[in-house]
Design a protein around this motif. Structure first.
Motif, PDB file in Angstrom:
ATOM      1  N   VAL B 259       9.682  -5.033  -1.788  1.00  0.00           N
ATOM      2  CA  VAL B 259       9.666  -5.285  -0.336  1.00  0.00           C
ATOM      3  C   VAL B 259      10.935  -5.973   0.146  1.00  0.00           C
ATOM      4  CG1 VAL B 259       7.157  -5.377  -0.081  1.00  0.00           C
ATOM      5  CG2 VAL B 259       8.395  -7.457  -0.538  1.00  0.00           C
ATOM      6  N   ILE B 260      11.531  -6.793  -0.702  1.00  0.00           N
ATOM      7  CA  ILE B 260      12.714  -7.513  -0.217  1.00  0.00           C
ATOM      8  C   ILE B 260      13.916  -6.603  -0.020  1.00  0.00           C
ATOM      9  CG2 ILE B 260      11.960  -9.644  -1.355  1.00  0.00           C
ATOM     10  CD1 ILE B 260      14.464  -9.175  -3.227  1.00  0.00           C
ATOM     11  N   PHE B 261      13.848  -5.386  -0.592  1.00  0.00           N
ATOM     12  CA  PHE B 261      15.001  -4.504  -0.503  1.00  0.00           C
ATOM     13  C   PHE B 261      14.978  -3.625   0.753  1.00  0.00           C
ATOM     14  CE2 PHE B 261      14.626  -5.516  -4.991  1.00  0.00           C
ATOM     15  CZ  PHE B 261      15.914  -5.996  -5.231  1.00  0.00           C
ATOM     16  N   GLY B 262      13.903  -3.713   1.510  1.00  0.00           N
ATOM     17  CA  GLY B 262      13.838  -2.866   2.698  1.00  0.00           C
ATOM     18  C   GLY B 262      12.947  -3.487   3.749  1.00  0.00           C
ATOM     19  N   ILE B 263      12.259  -2.632   4.495  1.00  0.00           N
ATOM     20  CA  ILE B 263      11.297  -3.123   5.470  1.00  0.00           C
ATOM     21  C   ILE B 263       9.932  -2.510   5.148  1.00  0.00           C
ATOM     22  CG2 ILE B 263      12.988  -3.456   7.325  1.00  0.00           C
ATOM     23  CD1 ILE B 263      12.058  -0.746   8.473  1.00  0.00           C
ATOM     24  N   TYR B 300       4.159   1.130   4.295  1.00  0.00           N
ATOM     25  CA  TYR B 300       5.224   1.891   3.644  1.00  0.00           C
ATOM     26  C   TYR B 300       6.441   0.990   3.490  1.00  0.00           C
ATOM     27  CZ  TYR B 300       2.196   5.621   5.242  1.00  0.00           C
ATOM     28  OH  TYR B 300       1.099   6.411   5.471  1.00  0.00           O
ATOM     29  N   ILE B 301       6.893   0.874   2.246  1.00  0.00           N
ATOM     30  CA  ILE B 301       8.120   0.126   2.017  1.00  0.00           C
ATOM     31  C   ILE B 301       9.265   1.116   2.171  1.00  0.00           C
ATOM     32  CG2 ILE B 301       9.395  -1.332   0.406  1.00  0.00           C
ATOM     33  CD1 ILE B 301       6.729  -1.744  -1.126  1.00  0.00           C
ATOM     34  N   VAL B 302      10.121   0.888   3.153  1.00  0.00           N
ATOM     35  CA  VAL B 302      11.207   1.833   3.439  1.00  0.00           C
ATOM     36  C   VAL B 302      12.544   1.200   3.070  1.00  0.00           C
ATOM     37  CG1 VAL B 302      12.379   3.147   5.257  1.00  0.00           C
ATOM     38  CG2 VAL B 302       9.886   2.870   5.323  1.00  0.00           C
ATOM     39  N   PHE B 303      13.347   1.945   2.321  1.00  0.00           N
ATOM     40  CA  PHE B 303      14.651   1.414   1.929  1.00  0.00           C
ATOM     41  C   PHE B 303      15.638   2.577   1.809  1.00  0.00           C
ATOM     42  CE2 PHE B 303      12.004   2.178  -1.722  1.00  0.00           C
ATOM     43  CZ  PHE B 303      12.823   2.807  -2.648  1.00  0.00           C
ATOM     44  N   PHE B 383      16.980   8.419   2.264  1.00  0.00           N
ATOM     45  CA  PHE B 383      16.089   7.291   2.519  1.00  0.00           C
ATOM     46  C   PHE B 383      14.811   7.440   1.694  1.00  0.00           C
ATOM     47  CE2 PHE B 383      18.895   7.967   6.048  1.00  0.00           C
ATOM     48  CZ  PHE B 383      19.430   6.687   6.236  1.00  0.00           C
ATOM     49  N   TYR B 384      14.267   6.307   1.320  1.00  0.00           N
ATOM     50  CA  TYR B 384      13.124   6.328   0.397  1.00  0.00           C
ATOM     51  C   TYR B 384      11.961   5.508   0.928  1.00  0.00           C
ATOM     52  CZ  TYR B 384      16.561   7.905  -3.057  1.00  0.00           C
ATOM     53  OH  TYR B 384      17.533   8.602  -3.729  1.00  0.00           O
ATOM     54  N   ALA B 385      10.781   5.808   0.413  1.00  0.00           N
ATOM     55  CA  ALA B 385       9.618   4.981   0.763  1.00  0.00           C
ATOM     56  C   ALA B 385       8.588   5.001  -0.351  1.00  0.00           C
ATOM     57  CB  ALA B 385       8.981   5.486   2.052  1.00  0.00           C
ATOM     58  N   TYR B 386       7.922   3.882  -0.499  1.00  0.00           N
ATOM     59  CA  TYR B 386       6.720   3.793  -1.330  1.00  0.00           C
ATOM     60  C   TYR B 386       5.548   3.482  -0.408  1.00  0.00           C
ATOM     61  CZ  TYR B 386       9.402   3.280  -5.714  1.00  0.00           C
ATOM     62  OH  TYR B 386      10.218   3.476  -6.791  1.00  0.00           O
TER      63      TYR B 386
END
Ligand SMILES: Cc1cc2nc3c(=O)[nH]c(=O)nc-3n(C[C@H](O)[C@H](O)[C@H](O)COP(=O)(O)OP(=O)(O)OC[C@H]3O[C@@H](n4cnc5c(N)ncnc54)[C@H](O)[C@@H]3O)c2cc1C
Ligand code: SF4
Ligand code: SF4
Lengths: 378, 460
Positions: B259-263, B300-303, B383-386
């Motif tokens: 989570v700290i690497f994106g929003i 969704y963790i987006v980075f 762009f990526y997401a989990y």
């Protein structure tokens, strides 16, 4: 959306299905790491975040199939993550022998190794018997020969040396070139003497066949030390037999003492001790193999292990038969049998389970270096 | 011994707490039966998924890098629970945890030298060689060798209790009598219906990190038989895990901590909490609840590509898009909204020096919620997401117990012959919060006490 992907699977090209599966497992293990204390595979895996074919072959050859990580894993089958590290690494390992084989044209020998070895062995024996008969008349084959040089009445020493020296040399070259292919592919840089020593120690003690201390798992989740004991018997039995042959060669050329030697002489003593190891060890390992939990077996490639163990066992058995019957008319037949089996063993060594010893050592060497460099960095 | 016969001690459950109780009782001379709901593979419930255990100790050992005095353990416990703990009981547990470092290996459990790595627990926590399942295998081997009877696929469906006195238990079509009962059947986190009483329909979207067998049936029966309850029923240990994880038993490897690497956005493509608020493990522990509070319990963790290799790849590959809009499409989010959220966020990012090991000075200005640390623009394609959902570890509602692990009845009197250990009574010690490795401590310490006490009581 969110179609459930198979846990751990990652797009990325691998040379085979089984390598793809190994990649999936290593990805799972890397996010778990519970097994890191069990053997060298897991710490080595943790030094990587992605896995090339060479990496997977390296990891597979570090694995001693002790089974611990299967029984310790919360995700082993029937869990849907289907994590079976020992079986998958065994398959990768077996395939890796084929991948690095030299010459390439002989690599397919690995596919039906059990069958190939049996045929080659049978042919070798037949050739020796036929050879003896063709060389002399059958009376010599079934005659009684005693005293110095008795064996060479059936086959001249020089012929024996040429034949066995030749096949031995071929085996050595083939093994060395295969090993070189492997070493290159696991991207191994040079190692220092201390790495060689560590790897030698780890190999000689089978350090990683103990599931992190409890022992090896074979039939079930209860560990014991039998596989290690039988493996030691096999390995050291083989080394003793090798020593016996070396001493005999020295005797012949340096001292001019010609075989057969009396039972109390060094070559016979070493050979007998080694021979016992090669009867007990391979038989024990075969028994362990049959008792092994089905989930741990790599059935399609198991023929290779069986063939190699059987050849070692037969080498020793025919050797003893020769020792006990050498003063009788059966000597000629026994000698032909023994020489045939040994010849076939040498010939098939680069294309069977024998190579696992070399690749394992190379992998341990790579690991020793990797560990040392890591600890020097930190 | 036939099942019609009467045992000295009946242990219900098959995890760490149950096995410690069974072994202790058997060593004290009692005849012991263990009833485990799971089959042999899934035996041992959540204990299968554990990795380490927290015990007080006065000096470094070959597996622990330094001393961890009782007082420090107590401070840690007080801090994570914010005082919500039964002090006498907790201190008793901490004192008794010291012996466990020797007692566990005596039962065949092996600890490994702490390899350090990402977890800074090498001083306080002992790591099981091979993990929790290896540890369980050892306990089962020992129990079997001692002569403990074990039945698998033996879910207890009813308990016969009269005035706080246990008489018999029924599983399948069999009923077994015993002089004492040790309840060690875990919490109720895999009973979605029960969770719904507190969380409403949101609980349908929860993923259960551990066994599907901890349905709280034994806890329910005990509470229905006038056993005193303890703990807040809404409290549970919940973390954000990959939404693609299986409903049950995904274990430790479904966690995500990027989570700290994106929003983090919700299904409306809106941010809802400060992703840079705190460091692991506090951050780890709060996101489960945060996601549980969002519509449809999904986040969704987006980075972007610049941080992809800064954290360990996880179990499932991230979902990828060449543009934010394409990524949104794959996630089923409104592309324009997500693009808007990212643009707004990017505009608020202030320059700083990124360092994921500390609370750095990369932050946003002028947006709500802010990102107080590690804020960097999301601008490098792809762009990526989990996707993430709440992953429930375990629940805290349980049975009240005494220092002897004896169950307390609603009228305040100890039960005549019932004991409890492990998750089923964890709420006595853990009113809220969690400190790594304490689940095993509660189970092992109270399991051992319960087994010993039950054996003593039964043989008197
Ligand atoms: C992914 C994950 C990782 C964790 N890691 C750690 C860690 O590293 N360290 C730590 O201390 N804690 C950890 N925990 C918490 C820990 O798992 C629990 O605190 C601990 O397992 C509780 O032990 P227990 O014996 O009380 O319950 P469990 O281990 O859950 O055992 C309960 C048993 O009861 C059985 N059961 C349930 N109902 C019945 C019934 N009606 N009849 C018969 N049997 C029944 C179940 O099948 C199960 O075997 C982790 C939890 C999870 C989910
Ligand atoms: S084998 Fe299983 S327990 Fe061991 S590291 Fe891999 S996933 Fe984890
Ligand atoms: S050596 Fe044993 S523990 Fe290590 S990977 Fe192979 S089977 Fe697993």
């Amino acid at each position: 959306m969110l179609a459930t992907e198979r846990a751990g699977s990652r797009p990325g090209a691998h040379a085979s299905q089984i390598l793809t599966e190994a990649d999936r497992l290593m990805t799972i293990c890397n996010s778990c790491r519970y097994c890191e204390g069990l053997c060298a595979v897991f710490p080595a895996m943790e030094m990587r975040t992605s896995f090339r074919d060479g990496d997977l072959n390296y990891l597979a050859n570090l694995c001693h199939s002790c089974g611990a990580c299967y029984y310790d894993c919360q995700f082993s089958p029937p869990h849907e993550f289907d994590v079976n590290v020992p079986r998958v690494l065994a398959a990768v390992r077996a395939d890796s022998y084929r991948a690095y084989a030299w010459p390439r044209a002989l690599a397919p020998l690995f596919d039906r190794n059990g069958l190939a070895v049996s045929i080659i062995a049978a042919l070798s024996v037949a050739v020796f018997i036929a050879g003896f008969v063709g060389w002399h008349d059958p009376k010599v084959l079934f005659g009684v020969h005693i005293g110095e040089g008795a064996f060479y009445r059936l086959m001249p020493h020089n012929a024996m040396v040429a034949l066995f020296g030749g096949v031995f040399l071929f085996a050595l070259v083939a093994l060395a070139l295969g090993l070189r292919n492997f070493w290159r592919d696991i991207a191994a840089p040079s190692a220092s003497p201390i790495d060689f020593a560590r790897a030698g120690h780890d190999a000689a003690t089978l350090r990683y066949l103990d599931g992190g201390g409890a022992g090896c798992h074979n039939e079930n989740e209860k560990p014991d030390d039998r596989r290690r004991v039988y493996h030691h018997a096999t390995f050291y039995g083989f080394m003793l037999c090798f020593a016996s042959t070396s001493v005999a060669t020295l005797y012949h050329y340096a001292l001019g003492r010609v075989a057969p030697y009396p039972w109390y002489d060094l070559p016979v003593l070493l050979g007998s001790l080694g021979g016992i190891g090669l009867l007990v060890g391979p038989a024990g390992l075969l028994m362990q193999k049959w008792a092994r939990d089905e989930e741990l077996r790599d059935e399609p490639r198991a023929g290779m292990d069986v063939a190699f163990l059987a050849m070692l066992f037969l080498t020793s058995l025919t050797g003893f038969a020769l020792l006990f019957l050498r003063a009788t008319p059966a000597m000629g037949t026994m000698l032909a049998l023994h020489l045939g089996v040994v010849f076939a063993l040498f010939l098939t060594m680069p294309y069977g389970k024998f190579v696992h010893g070399l690749y394992r050592y190379a992998a341990l060497l790579r690991y020793a270096r990797e560990r040392r460099v890591m600890s020097e960095k930190s | 011994m036939g099942f019609a016969a009467k045992y000295d001690v009946l242990v219900v459950g098959g995890g760490n707490a149950a096995l410690c109780a069974a072994i202790a009782a058997r060593r004290a001379g009692a005849s012991v039966l263990v009833l485990e709901a799971a089959d042999k593979f899934y035996r041992g419930g959540n204990t299968r998924h554990t990795r380490n255990m927290r015990c007080a100790h006065d000096a470094a050992t070959d597996t622990l890098s330094g001393p961890y005095p009782e007082e420090e353990f107590w401070d840690d416990l007080q801090r994570v629970t914010q005082g919500q703990t039964d002090e006498a009981l907790a201190r008793h547990m901490i004192a008794r945890s010291k012996d466990m470092l020797a007692w566990m290996p005596e039962q065949g459990v092996r600890f490994q030298p702490s390899l350090g790595g990402t977890l800074s627990l090498g001083r306080t926590n002992s790591f099981f060689m091979g993990g929790g399942r290896a540890m369980l295998n050892a306990l089962y081997r020992t129990a079997e060798a001692l002569g403990v009877d074990i039945r698998y696929e033996a879910e207890v469906t009813s308990l016969d209790i009269e005035d706080g006195m246990f008489l018999s238990a029924t599983f399948g079509t069999e009923t077994v009598r015993a002089a004492t009962l040790v309840a060690a059947a875990g919490g109720f986190e895999s009973n979605i219906e029960w969770l719904k009483q507190y969380w409403g329909d949101a609980a349908d979207n929860f993923l259960i990190r551990g066994t599907r067998n901890n349905r709280g049936t034994v806890l329910r029966m005990l509470l229905d038989s006038d056993v005193a309850e303890v703990g807040d029923p809404t409290q549970c240990h919940a973390v954000a895990i990959d939404a693609r994880a299986p409903k049950f038993d995904g274990g430790i490897i479904t966690r995500l901590d990027c989570v700290i690497f994106g929003i983090v956005v919700n299904k409306n493509a809106e941010r809802f909490y400060d992703e840079g608020e705190d460091i692991w493990p506090k951050r780890y522990a709060i996101w489960g609840r945060l996601v549980a509070g969002q519509p449809d319990q999904i986040g969704y963790i987006v980075f972007d590509a610049s941080v992809l290799n800064m954290f360990m790849p996880s179990l499932y590959p991230p979902i990828v898009g060449a543009t934010i809009e394409e990524l949104a499409g794959k996630l089923g989010l409104d592309p324009a909204r997500l693009a808007q959220t990212v643009t707004t966020f990017n505009a608020a990012v202030r320059p700083g020096t990124f360092d994921d090991k500390i609370l750095d000075d990369c932050r946003t200005e002028g947006i709500a919620p802010p990102k107080s640390h590690w804020a960097r623009r999301i601008e490098n394609a792809p762009f990526y997401a989990y996707p993430v959902r709440p992953g429930i570890t375990f629940t805290y509602l349980g049975t009240r117990v005494t220092r002897e692990a004896r169950i307390v009845m609603r009228d305040g009197k100890p039960s005549a012959n019932m004991y409890a250990a492990g998750e089923i009574m964890a709420g006595n010690v853990l009113g809220q919060g969690y400190a790594a490795g304490i689940g095993m401590t509660i189970g092992a310490v109270f399991g051992r006490i319960a087994g010993g006490e039950a054996a003593r009581h039964a043989r008197n």
